[in-house]
Design an enzyme around this catalytic site. Structure first.
Site, mmCIF file in Angstrom:
data_model
loop_
_atom_site.group_PDB
_atom_site.id
_atom_site.type_symbol
_atom_site.label_atom_id
_atom_site.label_comp_id
_atom_site.label_asym_id
_atom_site.label_seq_id
_atom_site.Cartn_x
_atom_site.Cartn_y
_atom_site.Cartn_z
ATOM 1 N N GLU A 85 1.860 -48.553 -35.744
ATOM 2 C CA GLU A 85 1.669 -47.143 -35.721
ATOM 3 C C GLU A 85 1.105 -46.843 -37.053
ATOM 4 O OE1 GLU A 85 4.872 -44.432 -35.544
ATOM 5 O OE2 GLU A 85 3.730 -42.636 -35.704
ATOM 6 N N GLU B 3 15.218 -43.576 -34.193
ATOM 7 C CA GLU B 3 14.362 -44.350 -33.449
ATOM 8 C C GLU B 3 14.701 -44.226 -31.878
ATOM 9 O OE1 GLU B 3 11.899 -45.162 -35.090
ATOM 10 O OE2 GLU B 3 12.813 -44.769 -37.045
ATOM 11 N N HIS C 260 13.403 -41.514 -30.256
ATOM 12 C CA HIS C 260 11.823 -41.593 -30.082
ATOM 13 C C HIS C 260 11.625 -41.860 -28.654
ATOM 14 C CE1 HIS C 260 9.641 -40.176 -33.326
ATOM 15 N NE2 HIS C 260 10.138 -41.210 -34.353
HETATM 16 N N1 0A1 Z 1 7.241 -43.690 -36.402
HETATM 17 C C1 0A1 Z 1 8.097 -44.261 -37.269
HETATM 18 C C2 0A1 Z 1 7.615 -44.007 -38.995
HETATM 19 C C3 0A1 Z 1 6.656 -45.128 -39.234
HETATM 20 C C4 0A1 Z 1 5.433 -44.835 -39.513
HETATM 21 C C5 0A1 Z 1 4.447 -45.751 -39.767
HETATM 22 C C6 0A1 Z 1 4.796 -47.012 -40.018
HETATM 23 O O1 0A1 Z 1 4.171 -48.062 -40.766
HETATM 24 C C7 0A1 Z 1 2.773 -47.576 -41.295
HETATM 25 C C8 0A1 Z 1 6.060 -47.307 -39.922
HETATM 26 C C9 0A1 Z 1 7.036 -46.333 -39.373
HETATM 27 C C10 0A1 Z 1 9.308 -43.306 -37.380
HETATM 28 O O2 0A1 Z 1 9.328 -42.023 -37.456
HETATM 29 O O3 0A1 Z 1 10.505 -43.769 -37.441
HETATM 30 ZN ZN ZN Z 2 9.952 -41.062 -36.302
#
Ligand code: 0A1
Ligand code: ZN
Length: 865
Positions: A129, A305, A308
């Site tokens: 991501e 997490e 999600h």
């Molecule tokens: N989606 C994850 C956050 C996240 C975003 C970018 C990353 O690497 C560039 C890593 C994690 C969350 O909201 O926990």
């Molecule tokens: Zn998140």
């Protein structure tokens, strides 16, 4: 098209606009990946079954990939049948249905950017991501292309653990030295949720049976030496699974749920489908090595997490502009879960504290953007407090308006309608509205308008008519390049108090003492009848909306609320409002001190955790975030120090009595025990400041007798901050005790970097320590994040140069981190002269020295402030 240009080195990064969104030309039904890891290279073969959805070219995205072969429907493609540039592979004249197979070479062993496949410590892991997958293979790497993944992983036997998303369907040897596993993920997912891991890891196993009767194997993987530190996370995972069933009716869908801890990670954690990858700081916890704050953060990150899986994975985002759709909703869900871990009042205090210090500050400066931005250069720059925390506040406001039952009807409808889809903020609002039967469309502008609204209020009491009239108005700052803001729906939760008795007044015949007023016009008048005497209004209870409040209170009225509010959050909020007046407007501190003197001991005896928060004094950086020009860091420090000294002196007897009443007891992971430890540390800090006899001796004893990190670190902080005779010895002792515990050593760095009188020389020396490591974001942040709490030293040419130098070094090595570090300087333009010009010159020195889209975009934003 607008272009962000760095004129000196011609790095060009296009701006991407929400309004230009186009659906994908081709979909991918299945992807078969074959990933063969070797010490000096990794080979990735991917086979995509693709179907045309719209007219256009078949374009796959790829970055830093060495293309070895490309096939269409089983035949090698001649170079004339495809075109390749830095970011794309275009298959010319592709048929409507086709199989595209590519083979690429990548180098995870040299990947310091921590995106795509990379090596962290001795293991391989992924972070995809938002746009990391294109660094592993060619793919339509965008969140609205959902596919079924089968992954074959092959590596040397020295990496016995080979994991990917979904179910393990095969494993075996390849010759004598190598082995493989094959994983199949039955659910369709976007590429950003793909993950794989190769390492030599220990595993903690447990299980959970869902409300549907499905057994789920739970596994947490980490280095062998840390495996005993995974129990807190495992319990939190089981608690989260149950909580989501009970509160949202959501059960887990796969047969297994795996979590892997890695030491080099740019963020906290990542919700990859069935295979979360966590920063060690968000999964490992033990009383000896973790503070209560980090232990708590482990639980809430595990919950985040896990949640999600429904809000993000099963229902994902159509495009990255919709990031707040999954993040805002999921943060709201993890905050609600955390209400079960500590008193909800303190949970709200902590969430609002960070909202105000991070998000309000962001929204007041050059990095201000709406929760759903309408353009970006680098999406990695938009994992912000605004997207996450303001995004959560918007969901919270809608939940407040609907009430528990109707909100649940709304969320049920969202899950029913959109499971398996990639959707937008409009889809959430539409589902919540239709499911609950309440039209919420007027909340949509909250997602598209930047800036923190200011609510101004005035109350008038008429003794003759026994009527209390409350006038509320709202104003929203106009930001450059955005249309004139329109009024927003702002729920204002209030209570009225009788000044004589201190009791809340009944607001209706049902005996309610609280009500929610909906302010949805520029100005509105609310009338309360049958009020027998001039009341004191308590506004914005529980921080019912993310706004700045400007009510014409007398200081004495705020002091009254500190004492008599029955809502713990608003008790704290009244204290904060009073403190802001003292620190920002030069009000006299006596009303606050008198109220604190009577309130603190009372609260301490029933709720030590809340009492510890009542001792929160706005930080220097928070105060700075409220000053828009002529900011003098030295003057702010001096005003704050004067206040802190006055508090320390006024409550001198309380510190001694209270410290004595809070002995060290065996460790317990409960809200009550956390409260006692938090209060003891806060009391110790004020006692040290007040020069209470023996305070530093107590600190020294507390350090030695500590049963957990919160006690040890709290004591060490006072010894270091007050230069106690034994502070060097204790620092050395700490280092020696925890030499092999990376997260504790981060605390050791952080404590020294946050010392109020730390000089830039000391900070530079810390960053030259052999254990300082630019490849480990936690270690870098332990200095940069903590030093940032010392504006007196940061806002000097040397201090600013320290951040600029790091941003420059990290621009190539790890641009995501480099960009964040540069953001520390975002409020340079508020400084008084000549500091303002001096710091600006340092920032301008970066011009032409950086090339990554992340750092270039942040620099451009800073410069246009
Ligand atoms: N989606 C994850 C956050 C996240 C975003 C970018 C990353 O690497 C560039 C890593 C994690 C969350 O909201 O926990
Ligand atoms: Zn998140």
């Amino acid at each position: 098209m607008n272009i962000a240009v760095n004129p000196d080195d011609h790095a060009v990064h296009p701006t991407i606009y929400l309004k230009d969104y186009q659906p994908p030309v081709f979909g991918v039904s299945t992807i078969d990946l074959d990933i063969r890891i070797h010490e000096t290279e990794t080979l990735v073969v991917s086979t995509l079954e693709m179907q045309r959805l719209h007219a256009g070219e078949l374009v796959l995205l790829g970055r830093d990939l060495e293309l070895l072969n490309v096939q269409l429907n089983g035949s090698d493609l001649a170079p004339s049948s495809y075109s390749l540039d830095k970011e794309t592979l275009t298959i010319l004249n592709a048929p409507d249905q086709c199989t595209v197979k590519t083979e690429v070479r990548i180098h995870p062993e040299n990947n310091t950017q921590l995106e795509g496949l990379y090596k962290s410590g001795g293991m391989y892991c992924t972070q995809n991501e938002p746009e990391g997958f294109r660094k592993i293979t060619f793919f339509p790497d965008r969140p609205d292309v959902l596919a079924v993944y089968t992954t074959r992983l092959e590596a040397d036997n020295q990496y016995p653990t080979l994991l990917a998303n979904g179910n393990l369907i095969e494993a075996g040897q390849v010759g004598g030295d190598r082995h493989y596993t094959i994983w199949q993920d039955p659910t369709k997912k976007p590429s950003y949720l793909f993950a794989c891991v190769a390492g030599d890891l220990a595993v903690l196993k447990d299980s959970f049976t869902t409300m549907e009767g499905k057994p789920v194997a739970l596994e947490i993987y980490t280095e062998e030496k840390d495996i005993e530190k995974c129990h807190v996370a495992m319990q939190a995972l089981k608690d989260s699974m149950l909580w989501d069933e009970e509160h949202y009716g959501r059960a887990y869908d796969l047969d297994n749920y795996m979590i892997v801890a890695v030491s080099q990670f740019n963020m906290g954690a990542m919700e990859n489908k069935g295979l979360n990858i966590f920063n060690t700081s968000c999964v490992l916890s033990s009383p000896e090595t973790s503070t209560d704050a980090s232990n708590f953060y482990v639980k809430s990150t595990i919950a985040h997490e896990y949640f999600h899986n429904w809000t993000g994975n099963r229902i994902t985002c159509r495009d990255w502009f919709q990031l707040c759709l999954k993040e805002g909703f999921t943060v709201f869900r993890d905050q609600s879960f955390s209400d079960t871990l500590q008193s909800p009042a303190v949970q709200r205090i902590d969430d609002v504290s960070s909202l105000k210090s991070a998000q309000f500050a962001e929204d007041a400066g050059p990095l201000s953007h709406p929760p759903r931005p309408d353009h970006f250069v680098e999406i990695n720059n938009f994992y912000t407090a605004t997207v996450y925390d303001k995004g959560a506040e918007i969901v919270r406001m809608m939940a407040t308006l609907l009430g528990e039952e109707n909100f649940r009807l709304g969320t049920d409808e969202y899950f029913r309608r959109h499971d398996g889809e990639a959707v937008t903020v409009e889809d959430l609002i539409g589902s919540l509205s239709d499911g609950s039967g309440t039209d919420l469309w007027n909340f949509l502008p909250w997602y598209s308008q930047p800036g923190t609204p200011v609510v101004t209020g005035q109350g008038i009491y008429d003794a003759e008519t026994r009527r209390y009239t409350l006038t509320l108005s709202q104003s929203i700052p106009k930001k450059p390049n955005y249309p004139a803001p329109q009024p927003l729906p702002i729920p204002v939760k209030i209570a009225l108090f009788n000044q004589q008795t201190g009791q809340p007044l009944l607001l209706d015949a049902q005996g309610e003492t609280e009500t929610v007023l909906m302010l949805n016009q520029s100005k509105q008048v609310f009338v309360f009848e049958h009020i027998s005497s001039q009341p004191i209004v308590s506004l914005l209870r529980d921080f019912s909306a993310p706004v700045l409040l400007n009510f014409d209170y007398q200081d004495q009225e705020l002091a009254f609320l500190m004492q008599y509010e029955t809502n713990g959050f608003n008790q704290w909020q009244a204290a904060q409002q009073l403190l802001e007046r003292i620190l920002l407007q030069g009000h006299d501190a006596s009303a606050y001190l008198e109220a604190l003197l009577v309130t603190l001991p009372k609260v301490a005896s029933v709720d030590p955790l809340l009492a510890s928060r009542l001792l929160d004094i706005p930080t220097e950086t928070f105060i700075a975030s409220r000053i828009d020009s002529n900011y003098d860091p030295v003057a702010v420090r001096s005003t704050r120090e004067t206040l802190m000294n006055a508090i320390a002196a006024e409550l001198k007897d309380f510190w001694s009595a209270s410290y004595a009443a809070l002995p060290i007891v065996p460790y317990a992971d409960t809200s009550e025990a956390m409260g006692q430890r938090a209060l003891r540390n806060a009391v110790l800090a004020f006692a040290s400041r007040a020069g209470v006899a023996d305070a530093l001796t107590h600190a020294s004893q507390q350090y030695d007798a500590a049963v957990c990190m919160t006690e040890r670190l709290g004591a060490l902080r006072q010894l270091v901050n007050y230069d106690a005779v034994d502070h060097d010895a204790k620092l050395a002792d700490f280092y020696q005790r925890f030499e092999n515990e990376a997260l504790a050593i981060d605390l050791w760095f952080g404590l020294q970097a946050s010392k109020p009188n730390a000089t830039i020389g000391e900070i530079t020396r810390l960053s030259q320590h052999p254990q300082f490591d630019l490849n480990t974001p936690n270690r870098v942040r332990s200095i940069t994040g903590n030093f940032a709490t010392n504006p007196v030293a940061v806002w000097t040419t040397e201090g600013a140069q320290f951040y600029v130098n790091l941003a420059k070094t990290l621009d190539a090595k790890n641009p995501i981190l480099g960009s964040r570090i540069l953001q520390v300087l975002s409020r340079w333009y508020t400084l008084k002269e000549p500091l303002r010009t001096q710091v600006k010159a340092v920032i301008d020195g970066l011009q032409g020295q950086v090339t990554s889209s992340s750092v270039v975009e942040t620099l451009a934003n800073l410069q246009k402030a």
